[in-house]
Design an enzyme around this catalytic site. Sequence first.
Site, PDB file in Angstrom:
ATOM      1  N   HIS A 194       0.708  -1.350   0.049  1.00  0.00           N
ATOM      2  CA  HIS A 194       0.221  -0.037  -0.092  1.00  0.00           C
ATOM      3  C   HIS A 194       0.926   1.259   0.101  1.00  0.00           C
ATOM      4  O   HIS A 194       1.971   1.361   0.854  1.00  0.00           O
ATOM      5  CB  HIS A 194      -0.976  -0.092   1.139  1.00  0.00           C
ATOM      6  CG  HIS A 194      -0.382  -0.089   2.518  1.00  0.00           C
ATOM      7  ND1 HIS A 194      -0.156   1.181   3.364  1.00  0.00           N
ATOM      8  CD2 HIS A 194      -0.119  -1.031   3.256  1.00  0.00           C
ATOM      9  CE1 HIS A 194       0.256   0.955   4.542  1.00  0.00           C
ATOM     10  NE2 HIS A 194       0.163  -0.471   4.563  1.00  0.00           N
ATOM     11  N   ASP A 232      -0.549   4.377   0.486  1.00  0.00           N
ATOM     12  CA  ASP A 232      -1.211   5.224   1.484  1.00  0.00           C
ATOM     13  C   ASP A 232      -0.417   5.419   2.776  1.00  0.00           C
ATOM     14  O   ASP A 232       0.122   4.263   3.155  1.00  0.00           O
ATOM     15  CB  ASP A 232      -2.780   5.036   1.519  1.00  0.00           C
ATOM     16  CG  ASP A 232      -3.319   3.765   2.178  1.00  0.00           C
ATOM     17  OD1 ASP A 232      -2.638   2.866   1.855  1.00  0.00           O
ATOM     18  OD2 ASP A 232      -4.018   3.876   3.165  1.00  0.00           O
ATOM     19  N   ASP A 234       6.013   1.429   6.454  1.00  0.00           N
ATOM     20  CA  ASP A 234       4.679   1.330   6.439  1.00  0.00           C
ATOM     21  C   ASP A 234       3.863   2.137   5.490  1.00  0.00           C
ATOM     22  O   ASP A 234       3.476   3.202   5.877  1.00  0.00           O
ATOM     23  CB  ASP A 234       3.943   1.358   7.981  1.00  0.00           C
ATOM     24  CG  ASP A 234       2.487   0.568   7.967  1.00  0.00           C
ATOM     25  OD1 ASP A 234       2.279   0.112   6.862  1.00  0.00           O
ATOM     26  OD2 ASP A 234       1.800   1.027   8.904  1.00  0.00           O
ATOM     27  N   GLU A 242      -5.290   1.072   2.431  1.00  0.00           N
ATOM     28  CA  GLU A 242      -4.994   0.016   3.342  1.00  0.00           C
ATOM     29  C   GLU A 242      -5.222   0.636   4.884  1.00  0.00           C
ATOM     30  O   GLU A 242      -5.950  -0.039   5.800  1.00  0.00           O
ATOM     31  CB  GLU A 242      -3.702  -0.540   3.260  1.00  0.00           C
ATOM     32  CG  GLU A 242      -3.454  -2.050   4.179  1.00  0.00           C
ATOM     33  CD  GLU A 242      -3.064  -1.514   5.721  1.00  0.00           C
ATOM     34  OE1 GLU A 242      -3.372  -2.638   6.529  1.00  0.00           O
ATOM     35  OE2 GLU A 242      -2.651  -0.703   5.998  1.00  0.00           O
ATOM     36  N   ASP A 276       4.822  -6.054   4.721  1.00  0.00           N
ATOM     37  CA  ASP A 276       4.204  -5.141   5.156  1.00  0.00           C
ATOM     38  C   ASP A 276       4.068  -5.430   7.121  1.00  0.00           C
ATOM     39  O   ASP A 276       3.310  -4.963   7.416  1.00  0.00           O
ATOM     40  CB  ASP A 276       2.826  -4.855   4.705  1.00  0.00           C
ATOM     41  CG  ASP A 276       2.203  -3.706   5.198  1.00  0.00           C
ATOM     42  OD1 ASP A 276       2.822  -2.555   5.507  1.00  0.00           O
ATOM     43  OD2 ASP A 276       0.951  -3.434   5.241  1.00  0.00           O
ATOM     44  N   HIS A 313       2.951   4.273  12.568  1.00  0.00           N
ATOM     45  CA  HIS A 313       1.719   5.115  13.119  1.00  0.00           C
ATOM     46  C   HIS A 313       2.201   6.308  13.782  1.00  0.00           C
ATOM     47  O   HIS A 313       1.211   6.971  14.320  1.00  0.00           O
ATOM     48  CB  HIS A 313       0.894   4.131  13.520  1.00  0.00           C
ATOM     49  CG  HIS A 313       0.206   3.332  12.474  1.00  0.00           C
ATOM     50  ND1 HIS A 313      -1.120   2.732  12.568  1.00  0.00           N
ATOM     51  CD2 HIS A 313       0.633   2.980  11.319  1.00  0.00           C
ATOM     52  CE1 HIS A 313      -1.352   1.903  11.566  1.00  0.00           C
ATOM     53  NE2 HIS A 313      -0.431   1.868  10.614  1.00  0.00           N
TER      54      HIS A 313
END
Length: 474
Positions: free
Chosen positions: A107, A109, A140, A173, A200, A447
């Site tokens: 992904h 995004d 990520d 995702e 991932d 994150h």
Amino acid sequence: MPLNPRGLSIKFVSSAAEIFKTMTTQEYIEQNKDRFLEELFDLLRIPSISADSAFKGDVARAADYVAEKMREAGADNVSVEPTAGHPIVYGEKIIDPSLQTVLVYGHYDVQPSSPDHLWETPPFEPTVRDGKIYARGACDDKGQFFMHLKAFESMMKTSGVPCNVKFMIEGEEEVGSANLGDYCKANKEKLKCDVILISDTAMISNDQPSLDIGLRGMSYVEVELTGPNIDLHSGVYGGAVGNPANILATMIASLHDENRHITIPGFYDDVVDLSDAERAEMAKAPFDLGEYKKNLDIEETYGEKGYSVIEQTGIRPTLDVNGIWSGYIGEGAKTVLPSKASAKISMRLVPNQDSDTITRLFTEHFERIAPASVKVKVTPHHGGNPYMTPMDHPAYKAAAAALEESFGVAPVPTRSGGSIPIVALFEDVLDTKTILMGFGLDTDAIHSPNEKYGLFNFYKGIETIPLFYKHYTS
Ligand code: BES
Ligand code: MN
Ligand code: MN
């Protein structure tokens, strides 16, 4: 062949194409390292935050960039496929339909970068410090799926790819892959493959590779309590009128008991308990509790009684508040009895829990425990089922052999706490298993502020992926 004075043969090469042919894949990687990194940096500079509509144009720009790099790497039929949300980038190299086909998923995004002030360098200005790339998406998943494009390019420019390769890199995702399921259903034939390969996830450490054999599933809900129809003076009304913030706190607290078991009736009904032998096997994975606590600056962990940390995050379900808000949170003090209180709650699921069932059980329970002084609204967000990779799959064995050849140490199977909800759907819709060959580390702060990805990990991934193809096809 002419001989040099020591009697060794010297090869003369006449053209650039000849040079490529005499170069190994690993030599090509070595010679193009710096460019690979620069190209990743260009991707990391695009703030492709899928959750925030203000970044829609940037998400589209990232998709176009991925498509351009896919084409340059040598993929055919590359297209940026629109969806009701963000686009999917597809490309393929079919060398012989009778050979195996690997579908690489990733992904492009990323999660929002906030809180921005905690970043040492801006989230979308990639910077290398101490051998690590700092940027949102570094690990990520931009840094990780980009390794596949560069490994593919390196094979294409040297030995060629030994089987068919398809790429599907999506842009949703981080918001639950809402449109990818429909895309898979509509494109079953085009996506047909023997295995899905994803980077991932994380491995244990740079000295101890591991392969994730499990992903947790997810039920994500938002709850809203409404008490009085407007915010009230907390002195005039306080004491008589139910305060939704107080009540929400009480309700959420009641969702765990003193052993940190979840109290929703039926929640554990479908949870597969591991045998003692399986638990003993899991406990062999290296893990340092002291270091774990030190890294997080916590005195003690706080998990379900009777399980180790590895088990609490790997094989047990959870319920966590991800966000909670109500009343006055501005500067100073305001006396107010809020009208509403809300929370975003995620539940991580393990085999054989079912996301729709758990969402329903949560909703029924949460509505039941609410006192009559508040109205409850539960809105489901995204969900997905847990997934397990079978260790006897030929592609799992190929990934293990590739990691062992690359690191000089055999990988340990692990079960990760994170979720890639679409993986269970791949199995349902495409009837295909997934191999999770991730090169991140748990300490990469995905994150979080200051997300990073090691240069070591980026290059090690690019070097290891061609070995996966070698072992898978031999
Ligand atoms: N790459 C992660 C999932 C992950 C991280 C798996 C580390 C294993 C180890 C993925 O991008 C992610 O963040 N998934 C979300 C779920 C999604 C529905 C928002 C998650 O796990 O919270
Ligand atoms: Mn990811
Ligand atoms: Mn993520």
